[in-house]
Design a protein around this motif. Structure first.
Motif, mmCIF file in Angstrom:
data_model
loop_
_atom_site.group_PDB
_atom_site.id
_atom_site.type_symbol
_atom_site.label_atom_id
_atom_site.label_comp_id
_atom_site.label_asym_id
_atom_site.label_seq_id
_atom_site.Cartn_x
_atom_site.Cartn_y
_atom_site.Cartn_z
ATOM 1 N N SER A 27 0.823 -1.203 0.000
ATOM 2 C CA SER A 27 0.000 0.000 0.000
ATOM 3 C C SER A 27 0.862 1.259 0.000
ATOM 4 C CB SER A 27 -0.931 -0.009 1.219
ATOM 5 O OG SER A 27 -1.594 1.213 1.336
ATOM 6 N N VAL A 32 -1.922 2.739 -3.241
ATOM 7 C CA VAL A 32 -3.284 2.193 -3.184
ATOM 8 C C VAL A 32 -3.550 1.802 -1.737
ATOM 9 C CG1 VAL A 32 -4.818 0.371 -4.014
ATOM 10 C CG2 VAL A 32 -3.117 1.372 -5.558
ATOM 11 N N SER A 33 -4.701 2.187 -1.213
ATOM 12 C CA SER A 33 -4.977 1.942 0.202
ATOM 13 C C SER A 33 -4.980 0.440 0.521
ATOM 14 C CB SER A 33 -6.313 2.558 0.612
ATOM 15 O OG SER A 33 -7.386 1.812 0.080
ATOM 16 N N LYS A 36 -8.360 -1.266 0.125
ATOM 17 C CA LYS A 36 -8.711 -1.478 -1.288
ATOM 18 C C LYS A 36 -7.947 -2.675 -1.850
ATOM 19 C CE LYS A 36 -11.149 0.785 -3.434
ATOM 20 N NZ LYS A 36 -12.591 0.616 -3.671
ATOM 21 N N GLN A 39 -9.548 -5.767 -0.569
ATOM 22 C CA GLN A 39 -10.816 -6.000 -1.269
ATOM 23 C C GLN A 39 -10.571 -6.616 -2.642
ATOM 24 O OE1 GLN A 39 -12.612 -2.135 -1.172
ATOM 25 N NE2 GLN A 39 -13.497 -2.436 0.852
ATOM 26 N N TYR A 40 -9.569 -6.135 -3.372
ATOM 27 C CA TYR A 40 -9.251 -6.704 -4.680
ATOM 28 C C TYR A 40 -8.852 -8.167 -4.541
ATOM 29 C CZ TYR A 40 -9.113 -2.000 -6.702
ATOM 30 O OH TYR A 40 -9.422 -0.742 -7.126
ATOM 31 N N THR A 45 -14.706 -6.226 -4.261
ATOM 32 C CA THR A 45 -14.937 -4.876 -4.763
ATOM 33 C C THR A 45 -14.785 -4.841 -6.274
ATOM 34 O OG1 THR A 45 -14.371 -2.553 -4.433
ATOM 35 C CG2 THR A 45 -12.539 -4.066 -4.553
ATOM 36 N N THR A 50 -7.752 2.553 -9.123
ATOM 37 C CA THR A 50 -6.711 2.154 -8.172
ATOM 38 C C THR A 50 -6.158 0.769 -8.516
ATOM 39 O OG1 THR A 50 -8.439 1.411 -6.647
ATOM 40 C CG2 THR A 50 -7.477 3.584 -6.246
ATOM 41 N N PHE A 51 -6.974 -0.096 -9.115
ATOM 42 C CA PHE A 51 -6.491 -1.405 -9.553
ATOM 43 C C PHE A 51 -5.440 -1.217 -10.646
ATOM 44 C CE2 PHE A 51 -6.965 -5.024 -12.536
ATOM 45 C CZ PHE A 51 -6.432 -5.997 -11.720
#
Length: 90
Positions: A27, A32-33, A36, A39-40, A45, A50-51
């Motif tokens: 991160s 990218v948080s 997040k 979640q990916y 998500t 951000t991906f």
């Protein structure tokens, strides 16, 4: 119905290749948080810009990481012979 997820094994392998040991470190380095990224990797998500940023940082092609899994009405997944079907294999 098709559920779209990410090939988390490839992302984790690239983390090892780049000597990145934790999601926190990934991160911080990628911008990218951590939630997040989590979640990916867990398929919870939709994919977003951000991906793409994460893929750019890890030097991975986003098209090669997107997986399509058929979802039955009961919510169970039907996977292809390799566990998934990738976008570029259609």
């Amino acid at each position: 119905m098709t559920r779209i997820t990410v090939d988390s094994k490839t992302i984790r392998k690239r983390m090892i290749d780049k000597d990145i040991k934790t999601l926190t470190e990934l991160s911080q380095l990628s911008g990218v948080s951590k939630p997040k990224i989590h979640q990916y990797l867990s398929g919870k998500t939709p994919l977003a810009t951000t991906f793409i940023r994460l893929c750019d940082f890890l030097e991975l092609n986003p098209d090669e990481l997107i997986l399509f899994n058929d979802v039955h009405v009961d919510g169970s997944d039907t996977e292809g012979t390799d566990g998934s079907s990738k976008l570029n294999k259609q």
